[in-house]
Design a protein around this motif. Structure first.
Motif, mmCIF file in Angstrom:
data_model
loop_
_atom_site.group_PDB
_atom_site.id
_atom_site.type_symbol
_atom_site.label_atom_id
_atom_site.label_comp_id
_atom_site.label_asym_id
_atom_site.label_seq_id
_atom_site.Cartn_x
_atom_site.Cartn_y
_atom_site.Cartn_z
ATOM 1 N N PRO A 170 0.849 -1.209 0.000
ATOM 2 C CA PRO A 170 0.000 0.000 0.000
ATOM 3 C C PRO A 170 0.876 1.248 0.000
ATOM 4 O O PRO A 170 1.858 1.320 0.755
ATOM 5 C CB PRO A 170 -0.797 -0.130 1.303
ATOM 6 C CG PRO A 170 -0.717 -1.576 1.678
ATOM 7 C CD PRO A 170 0.608 -2.050 1.175
ATOM 8 N N ALA A 171 0.544 2.205 -0.841
ATOM 9 C CA ALA A 171 1.410 3.374 -1.021
ATOM 10 C C ALA A 171 1.618 4.155 0.264
ATOM 11 O O ALA A 171 2.663 4.800 0.452
ATOM 12 C CB ALA A 171 0.822 4.279 -2.098
ATOM 13 N N ILE A 231 -4.339 -6.789 -6.447
ATOM 14 C CA ILE A 231 -3.736 -5.451 -6.459
ATOM 15 C C ILE A 231 -4.749 -4.402 -5.995
ATOM 16 O O ILE A 231 -4.395 -3.434 -5.314
ATOM 17 C CB ILE A 231 -3.206 -5.117 -7.870
ATOM 18 C CG1 ILE A 231 -2.091 -6.098 -8.249
ATOM 19 C CG2 ILE A 231 -2.688 -3.687 -7.940
ATOM 20 C CD1 ILE A 231 -0.937 -6.156 -7.270
ATOM 21 N N SER A 235 -4.168 -1.785 -2.969
ATOM 22 C CA SER A 235 -4.344 -0.331 -3.123
ATOM 23 C C SER A 235 -5.316 0.240 -2.097
ATOM 24 O O SER A 235 -5.251 1.414 -1.753
ATOM 25 C CB SER A 235 -4.829 0.000 -4.533
ATOM 26 O OG SER A 235 -6.183 -0.391 -4.714
ATOM 27 N N SER A 236 -6.212 -0.604 -1.595
ATOM 28 C CA SER A 236 -7.167 -0.174 -0.579
ATOM 29 C C SER A 236 -6.590 -0.240 0.827
ATOM 30 O O SER A 236 -7.297 0.051 1.798
ATOM 31 C CB SER A 236 -8.431 -1.047 -0.652
ATOM 32 O OG SER A 236 -9.045 -0.938 -1.918
ATOM 33 N N ARG A 252 -1.599 0.948 -10.728
ATOM 34 C CA ARG A 252 -2.801 1.162 -9.943
ATOM 35 C C ARG A 252 -2.487 2.200 -8.879
ATOM 36 O O ARG A 252 -1.519 2.053 -8.124
ATOM 37 C CB ARG A 252 -3.236 -0.156 -9.280
ATOM 38 C CG ARG A 252 -4.595 -0.132 -8.595
ATOM 39 C CD ARG A 252 -5.680 -0.399 -9.603
ATOM 40 N NE ARG A 252 -6.987 -0.474 -8.978
ATOM 41 C CZ ARG A 252 -7.706 -1.603 -8.882
ATOM 42 N NH1 ARG A 252 -7.237 -2.729 -9.371
ATOM 43 N NH2 ARG A 252 -8.891 -1.595 -8.317
ATOM 44 N N PRO A 253 -3.280 3.282 -8.790
ATOM 45 C CA PRO A 253 -3.046 4.267 -7.723
ATOM 46 C C PRO A 253 -3.105 3.590 -6.362
ATOM 47 O O PRO A 253 -3.925 2.709 -6.117
ATOM 48 C CB PRO A 253 -4.201 5.257 -7.893
ATOM 49 C CG PRO A 253 -4.643 5.095 -9.312
ATOM 50 C CD PRO A 253 -4.414 3.655 -9.649
ATOM 51 N N GLY A 254 -2.207 3.995 -5.477
ATOM 52 C CA GLY A 254 -2.219 3.445 -4.128
ATOM 53 C C GLY A 254 -1.375 2.214 -3.942
ATOM 54 O O GLY A 254 -1.393 1.613 -2.861
ATOM 55 N N VAL A 255 -0.617 1.806 -4.993
ATOM 56 C CA VAL A 255 0.228 0.612 -4.898
ATOM 57 C C VAL A 255 1.659 0.960 -5.298
ATOM 58 O O VAL A 255 1.874 1.686 -6.274
ATOM 59 C CB VAL A 255 -0.296 -0.530 -5.803
ATOM 60 C CG1 VAL A 255 0.620 -1.746 -5.714
ATOM 61 C CG2 VAL A 255 -1.704 -0.921 -5.416
ATOM 62 N N ARG A 256 2.608 0.440 -4.547
ATOM 63 C CA ARG A 256 4.011 0.568 -4.905
ATOM 64 C C ARG A 256 4.620 -0.833 -4.948
ATOM 65 O O ARG A 256 4.324 -1.674 -4.110
ATOM 66 C CB ARG A 256 4.768 1.417 -3.878
ATOM 67 C CG ARG A 256 4.290 2.852 -3.778
ATOM 68 C CD ARG A 256 4.626 3.654 -5.038
ATOM 69 N NE ARG A 256 4.188 5.042 -4.903
ATOM 70 C CZ ARG A 256 2.988 5.488 -5.245
ATOM 71 N NH1 ARG A 256 2.106 4.635 -5.762
ATOM 72 N NH2 ARG A 256 2.666 6.747 -5.101
#
Length: 298
Positions: A170-171, A231, A235-236, A252-256
């Motif tokens: 998660p980012a 994924i 991200s959530s 995907r936004p929110g994932v690194r």
């Protein structure tokens, strides 16, 4: 009615002569005359008018000649198409694939294959490895792109490439920051997301085995069948996941995505098909996948 009768008749119509037609067809004239007589008797019409000036078509003969040419043309086309199908140049290919393939080798392989064999229709079906097995057995799939291991003695698995696992984080978590490798031991108290073991035993066992090698048993709080869902859960902020490196192409936004410090395990992606099942189209598609795998460094 025989095909040779049609060919004999068309040759006579085009040459306006039995003797010239016989020479062109490399047959003697009496058998040629016998075949045309038999054709006329079967049709119940007179096809040719014979005179000292040569041979001409009757009205019935002209109509029949046009249709006979069309019949032979269609047969010649059918012959060429059958030969092209035998060479794998036309037809339909039904391919199942795990979602991981769509982030790596499948798009370039499709581009290469369609460039070389545009007349082959490729029907793609996104399916987990376990879902591909019964469809291959029922001949509803020609090939599958699957994850090892596959426990099915009637199926063949041919490796395409090996992908190392990376961490999907998660980012907002501290483990997502920086560019260095992550020591998985620092996440021993975190939640992990994995696919169910019954559909992806390879990835499940690699995840749990790697965590144990790092000194802890992972706390699995979520399971998801598709990599997009895995994924999405990451991200959530629902947890971490170990995923094949090609999944990094799934932005995907929110994932690194982070490398793992301890030597990461690898998962094998390969072709799955019925033992002994071979076709030219399948071999061409396999060659395109192998080329994409080499380019990816598999």
């Amino acid at each position: 009615m025989e095909l040779r009768q049609l060919r004999y008749f068309i040759a006579i119509a085009e040459e306006s002569s039995f003797s010239r037609a016989a020479h062109r067809l490399h047959v003697s004239q009496p058998p040629l005359s016998t075949q045309i007589k038999g054709l006329e008797e079967e049709l119940g019409v007179r096809l040719l008018e014979r005179s000292n000036r040569g041979v001409t078509l009757t009205a019935a003969g002209a109509a029949f000649c046009e249709e006979a040419r069309a019949v032979l043309a269609r047969l010649e086309h059918a012959k060429r198409e059958a030969q092209r199908a035998q060479r794998g140049e036309v037809g339909t290919l039904s391919v199942g694939f795990v979602s991981i393939a769509d982030y790596g080798i499948l798009p370039p392989a499709l581009q290469r294959f369609r460039g070389s064999f545009p007349a082959v229709e490729v029907q793609l079906h996104e399916l987990t490895t376990d879902a591909q097995v019964p469809l291959l057995r029922a001949a509803r799939l020609d090939l599958g792109i699957a994850l090892a291991p596959v426990e099915a003695p009637d199926l063949e698995f041919e490796r395409l490439l090996r992908e190392e696992l990376v961490l999907a984080a998660p980012a907002g978590h501290p483990a997502a920051r920086g560019a260095g490798a992550v020591d998985l031991r620092t996440l021993s108290n975190e939640s992990f997301i994995v696919p169910p073991r019954d559909i992806a035993p390879g990835l499940y066992d690699l995840t749990t085995g790697y965590c144990r090698a790092c000194g802890f048993a992972p706390r699995i709080t979520q399971q998801a069948r598709q990599m997009q869902t895995v994924i999405g859960l990451v991200s959530s902020g629902m947890g971490f996941a170990l995923v094949p490196s090609s999944v990094r192409n799934l932005r995907r936004p929110g994932v690194r995505y982070r490398r793992l410090r301890r030597r990461a395990p690898g998962i094998e992606l390969g072709i799955l098909r019925l033992s002994g099942a071979r076709s030219a189209a399948c071999e061409h598609f396999l060659a395109a996948l192998q080329a994409a795998a080499r380019q990816a460094g598999g």
